[in-house]
Design an enzyme around this catalytic site. Sequence first.
Site, PDB file in Angstrom:
ATOM      1  N   HIS A 139       0.330  -1.770   0.284  1.00  0.00           N
ATOM      2  CA  HIS A 139      -0.433   0.234   0.338  1.00  0.00           C
ATOM      3  C   HIS A 139       1.265   1.470   0.269  1.00  0.00           C
ATOM      4  O   HIS A 139       1.776   0.864   0.388  1.00  0.00           O
ATOM      5  CB  HIS A 139      -1.240   0.180   1.379  1.00  0.00           C
ATOM      6  CG  HIS A 139      -1.812   1.093   1.878  1.00  0.00           C
ATOM      7  ND1 HIS A 139      -1.424   2.288   1.825  1.00  0.00           N
ATOM      8  CD2 HIS A 139      -2.936   0.746   1.266  1.00  0.00           C
ATOM      9  CE1 HIS A 139      -2.717   2.705   1.665  1.00  0.00           C
ATOM     10  NE2 HIS A 139      -4.236   2.101   1.415  1.00  0.00           N
ATOM     11  N   ASP A 217       3.248  -4.283   7.682  1.00  0.00           N
ATOM     12  CA  ASP A 217       1.501  -3.668   7.542  1.00  0.00           C
ATOM     13  C   ASP A 217       0.359  -4.988   8.177  1.00  0.00           C
ATOM     14  O   ASP A 217       0.220  -5.401   7.576  1.00  0.00           O
ATOM     15  CB  ASP A 217       1.614  -2.795   6.354  1.00  0.00           C
ATOM     16  CG  ASP A 217       0.614  -2.319   6.274  1.00  0.00           C
ATOM     17  OD1 ASP A 217      -0.261  -2.920   7.373  1.00  0.00           O
ATOM     18  OD2 ASP A 217       0.077  -1.969   5.022  1.00  0.00           O
ATOM     19  N   LYS A 243     -10.648  -0.425  10.244  1.00  0.00           N
ATOM     20  CA  LYS A 243     -11.552  -1.972   9.601  1.00  0.00           C
ATOM     21  C   LYS A 243     -11.669  -2.727  10.689  1.00  0.00           C
ATOM     22  O   LYS A 243     -11.918  -4.213   9.711  1.00  0.00           O
ATOM     23  CB  LYS A 243      -9.502  -2.197   8.556  1.00  0.00           C
ATOM     24  CG  LYS A 243      -9.928  -0.808   7.669  1.00  0.00           C
ATOM     25  CD  LYS A 243      -7.967  -1.424   6.605  1.00  0.00           C
ATOM     26  CE  LYS A 243      -6.937   0.134   6.192  1.00  0.00           C
ATOM     27  NZ  LYS A 243      -7.869   0.496   5.171  1.00  0.00           N
ATOM     28  N   CYS A 382      -4.977   2.598  -3.061  1.00  0.00           N
ATOM     29  CA  CYS A 382      -3.496   2.912  -3.491  1.00  0.00           C
ATOM     30  C   CYS A 382      -2.487   1.406  -3.314  1.00  0.00           C
ATOM     31  O   CYS A 382      -1.448   1.731  -2.084  1.00  0.00           O
ATOM     32  CB  CYS A 382      -3.335   2.633  -1.954  1.00  0.00           C
ATOM     33  SG  CYS A 382      -5.007   4.473  -1.359  1.00  0.00           S
TER      34      CYS A 382
HETATM   35  N1  PLP Z   1      -1.862  -0.471   4.514  1.00  0.00           N
HETATM   36  C1  PLP Z   1      -2.741  -1.527   4.058  1.00  0.00           C
HETATM   37  C2  PLP Z   1      -2.841  -2.738   3.329  1.00  0.00           C
HETATM   38  C3  PLP Z   1      -4.001  -0.807   3.404  1.00  0.00           C
HETATM   39  O1  PLP Z   1      -5.304  -1.340   3.142  1.00  0.00           O
HETATM   40  C4  PLP Z   1      -3.972   0.576   4.067  1.00  0.00           C
HETATM   41  C5  PLP Z   1      -6.173   0.593   4.329  1.00  0.00           C
HETATM   42  O2  PLP Z   1      -6.543   0.954   3.160  1.00  0.00           O
HETATM   43  C6  PLP Z   1      -3.789   1.240   4.784  1.00  0.00           C
HETATM   44  C7  PLP Z   1      -2.341   0.545   4.347  1.00  0.00           C
HETATM   45  C8  PLP Z   1      -3.907   2.634   5.374  1.00  0.00           C
HETATM   46  O3  PLP Z   1      -5.039   2.638   6.204  1.00  0.00           O
HETATM   47  P1  PLP Z   1      -4.875   3.682   6.964  1.00  0.00           P
HETATM   48  O4  PLP Z   1      -5.560   4.656   5.639  1.00  0.00           O
HETATM   49  O5  PLP Z   1      -6.150   3.829   8.345  1.00  0.00           O
HETATM   50  O6  PLP Z   1      -4.274   4.125   7.190  1.00  0.00           O
END
Ligand code: PLP
Length: 424
Positions: A139, A217, A243, A382
Amino acid sequence: MARPFAKMDFMNTQTLPYNVQAVRADFPILGQEHHPGVPLVYLDNAASSQKPLKVINALDDYYRRYNANVHRGIHKLSEQATAAYEEARIKIKRFINAASKREIIFTRGTTESINLVAQTWGRANLKVGDVVVSTVMEHHSNIVPWQIRAAEKGFTIRYIPVLPDGTLDLNAYAALLRDENVKLVTVMHVSNMLGTVNPVVEMAQQAHAAGALILVDGAQSTPHMSVDVQALDVDFFAFSGHKMCGPTGIGILYGKRDLLEAMPPWMGGGDMISRVTLDGSTWNDLPYKFEAGTPIIAGAIGLGYAVDYLSELGMDKIHAYEQAIAAYALERLAEVPGITVYGPDADKKGAVAAFTLDSVHAHDVAQILDAEGVAVRAGHHCAMPLHEHFGVPATARASFYLYNTFAEVDALIEGLYKAKKAFA
Ligand code: PLP
């Protein structure tokens, strides 16, 4: 036409771990109509999950009964708010099996947690000649913070390639680790596009054997499976509350205590100090050293209740249920002519299906599905480098959670046939 008896065929071979209709009754939003006469089918859970009454009521209760700032007041309301805020930290410590509550830092989410590590550990420990190993499937929140830091400190970022089946090239990983300059491996636990579950236990062992740290992550794993940071033996672990049935604006950075102790703070302000003089300041103990200013009190309390909710249902049961839904969804999606579903087979992935449909643009797919009451996401999620790797600008993504039903998978499939017809 979709096969009318597919659901029955499938369910005859499955034993589901809980009564999903009882679970759905806990989520008020799921009972509503998306358009007049059209029920909501919410399949955008990888972006954000819905909230159970337990969490909604906890937020309501905090604001109605004991809203106050934490850690500062002598009065009863502040003491109550502080106790609930710190109780949430303990719940989360237990949920991911951290060794100490001091290793649980409240942040705004995964993005902020990773930025915290890049800003503090990265600034203090990375220099010209060093290497950070990441992956092509990350991401953006696990790419860009390192790029920003690399531009300032002059270290190099290398990426583990993705194989055609959507798994990581672990031979390439082993080869990257032969470089003694690797200081950090930063990898997602579960891909938000492919659903790939990365072998983080093995990856952590290899990183440590090579003298590097590992950050994971956990944004797409923590909501869906049991996570034990000590068993994983990861150095840093980041995830988001929204989430996993919790509120937006709250997330966690877990870090091993000795690492966090050695890291400088990043934001300065209230609560993170021990003593301030006009000539300089000293820092508070963990975890407060990294929690400057008034924290996200309601969010943290709400996340604590979300963790209660998930634990009561049981993470293993949730995982098993979602595996069944995902297997069914992949089976049904495969029937749709002209569809390409990205990522590994059902047994190697989480409950996510990103796909393209013939020449129908992903946004058109999402729009037609929306008219049918089915909420999915379309775009690059993303993960632009990963989409580039597969040679597609965008995919549509259906992502499932503990409350989705087999009938909702059928609604998705019916909507896809409508999309195909509309663009035939
Ligand atoms: N990492 C992964 C794998 C994600 O799916 C997401 C959000 O879609 C994020 C990081 C970022 O999360 P946040 O926007 O809640 O900081």
